[in-house]
Design an enzyme around this catalytic site. Structure first.
Site, short mmCIF file in Angstrom:
data_model
loop_
_atom_site.label_atom_id
_atom_site.label_comp_id
_atom_site.label_asym_id
_atom_site.label_seq_id
_atom_site.Cartn_x
_atom_site.Cartn_y
_atom_site.Cartn_z
N ARG A 1 0.76 -1.37 0.02
CA ARG A 1 -0.13 0.10 0.08
C ARG A 1 1.02 1.04 0.13
NH1 ARG A 1 -1.98 2.04 4.39
NH2 ARG A 1 -2.10 -0.11 5.50
N TYR B 1 -16.43 15.48 -15.35
CA TYR B 1 -16.88 14.26 -15.18
C TYR B 1 -17.95 13.83 -14.15
CZ TYR B 1 -16.36 9.18 -14.49
OH TYR B 1 -16.55 7.74 -14.34
N ASP C 1 -7.37 17.79 -14.90
CA ASP C 1 -7.70 16.25 -15.37
C ASP C 1 -7.49 16.17 -16.82
OD1 ASP C 1 -8.97 14.11 -16.18
OD2 ASP C 1 -10.69 14.08 -14.74
N LYS D 1 -8.73 4.74 -19.05
CA LYS D 1 -9.19 5.24 -20.41
C LYS D 1 -7.93 5.26 -21.48
CE LYS D 1 -12.71 6.35 -17.81
NZ LYS D 1 -13.11 7.47 -17.65
C1 LIG Z 1 -13.60 7.90 -16.20
C2 LIG Z 1 -13.05 9.48 -15.63
C3 LIG Z 1 -12.75 9.83 -14.55
C4 LIG Z 1 -12.95 8.87 -13.33
O1 LIG Z 1 -11.89 7.75 -13.51
P1 LIG Z 1 -12.23 6.28 -12.88
O2 LIG Z 1 -11.13 5.53 -13.25
O3 LIG Z 1 -13.33 5.59 -13.73
O4 LIG Z 1 -12.57 6.32 -11.37
C5 LIG Z 1 -12.34 10.85 -14.04
N1 LIG Z 1 -12.20 11.92 -14.97
C6 LIG Z 1 -12.33 11.62 -16.32
C7 LIG Z 1 -12.39 12.87 -17.06
C8 LIG Z 1 -12.67 10.64 -16.60
O5 LIG Z 1 -13.17 10.26 -18.05
#
Ligand SMILES: *Cc1c(COP(=O)(O)O)cnc(C)c1O
Length: 387
Positions: A53, A106, A178, A203
């Protein structure tokens, strides 16, 4: 200066065995040494292998590669994008502080602000993400963080990262971006003036729709703060996810190049089809912020949103006629995915509320994959022509 592709491919060899790939260290704990005891005593449990962890060699290799790809001093890996975003928020914000952001976020991030930050008496101020001036005027003496997305979902509005970073700098407030939709190949927010960059690695970084993970990069100090949050909240990355990500990153530059090319071709095709009313893609000259796309290094990404000249029901009929694209949420994988905001990401809004934020009836979101573009275009054409 080393190129992105070289960084993607290089540097995972195992010194001990000579294996050209980073070994997968599936071990929760490690033999304690004098060095490890010293690291524990000095709060550097992340650096020595002690407990997974806190840190794991396979996870560490992924973090190092991400730090290089984003141009950060360090990176911290998380169990999901949301775990990374929570750590970014909670390492900057305490009760009484304020966050400046936008409603075009998001969905998971938006609900984190509304359901978690507000419970902690942290005020959230929403600004127009397309207006650096509006963002600057939302900053108060209590503001401790600015948080925005490079490209928004589903209308792909482009953040003017240098202008927002300048506003942040003038007020002495850090900017976190982000960058999930752009990937480190198309944009490095840190080099445009942001202080932190965060990704849902589920993603494009993973790229094969087979894992959930997150990562954030920035200065050593910022990463220490986020690492501490991560160890306390518990959202550490699984070593196997790190290993899969290291494998995925080796082709990130190739995949993104193809996503960029295919998505531009798809956007251009849609723009001239008579059943399509509107197309949003930053690489199109018709996109209202196409001029900001100069901050994209190699292309405009794989996400294309468009509105069918019709109803949401027509959109559903269109999706169900597709044979190459799969009807699924999420994005960034090698395969083309298609979904509609009205019954997924924006189902919590009424049709009127959706219309008010620009998501009219028949709006469809494509995560354009890396298939042969002729097949993608033919698939889209047959589904549109049959409406
Ligand atoms: C999918 C996504 C998230 C969240 O990510 P997870 O891996 O599903 O927790 C945050 N920001 C954006 C822009 C996303 O597309």
């Amino acid at each position: 200066m080393t190129g992105k592709g070289t960084i993607c491919v290089a540097g995972d060899a195992d010194r001990q065995t000579g294996a050209v790939n980073q070994p997968l260290h599936l071990s929760s704990t490690f033999r304690l040494t004098e060095g490890a005891y010293r690291a524990i005593a000095e709060g550097r449990g992340r650096e020595a292998s002690v407990y997974t962890r806190w840190g794991n060699p396979t996870v560490g290799a992924f973090e190092q590669k991400m730090a290089r790809l984003e141009g950060g001093e360090e990176a911290v890996a998380f169990s999901s994008g949301m775990a990374a975003i929570a750590a970014v928020m909670l390492s900057h914000l305490r009760p009484g502080d304020e966050l400046v952001t936008t409603r075009e976020l998001y969905g998971g991030t938006y609900s984190f602000l509304e359901k978690e930050l507000k419970r902690l008496d942290i005020r959230v101020r929403y600004a127009d993400c397309t207006s650096p001036r509006d963002i600057a005027s939302a900053i108060t003496p209590q503001t401790r963080l600015l948080f925005f997305e490079s490209l928004t979902n589903p209308l792909l509005r482009v953040l003017d990262v240098p202008a927002v970073a300048e506003a942040a700098r003038q007020h002495g407030v850090p900017l976190a971006v982000d960058a999930t939709f752009v990937s480190p190949v198309n944009q490095n927010p840190l080099s445009l003036g942001a202080d932190l960059v965060v990704h849902s690695a589920s993603k494009y970084l993973g790229g094969h729709s087979d894992l959930i993970a997150g990562v954030a990069a920035g200065t050593r100090d910022a990463c220490r703060e986020m690492w501490q949050r991560m160890t306390r909240h518990g959202g550490c990355m699984d070593p196997f996810q790190a290993w899969l990500l290291l494998r995925s990153l080796k082709t990130l530059h190739l995949r993104i190049q193809r996503h960029n090319q295919n998505a531009l071709a798809v956007a251009r095709f849609l723009e001239q089809h008579h059943r399509v009313a509107e197309v949003w893609y930053p690489g199109l000259e018709s996109h209202p912020q196409h001029h900001l796309a100069r901050h994209m290094l190699q292309g405009y990404g794989g996400m294309v949103t468009f509105r069918i000249d019709g109803t949401d029901r027509d959109g559903l009929a269109f999706m169900r006629r597709l044979r190459v694209a799969t009807e699924a949420t999420s994005l960034g994988g090698v395969e083309t995915l298609v979904s509609m905001p009205f019954n997924t990401s924006h189902s919590y809004l009424s049709p009127e509320e959706r219309e008010a934020i620009g998501i009219g009836p028949g709006t469809v979101r494509l995560s354009v994959g890396v298939e042969d573009v002729e097949d993608l275009l033919a698939d889209l054409r047959q589904a549109l022509d049959s409406l």
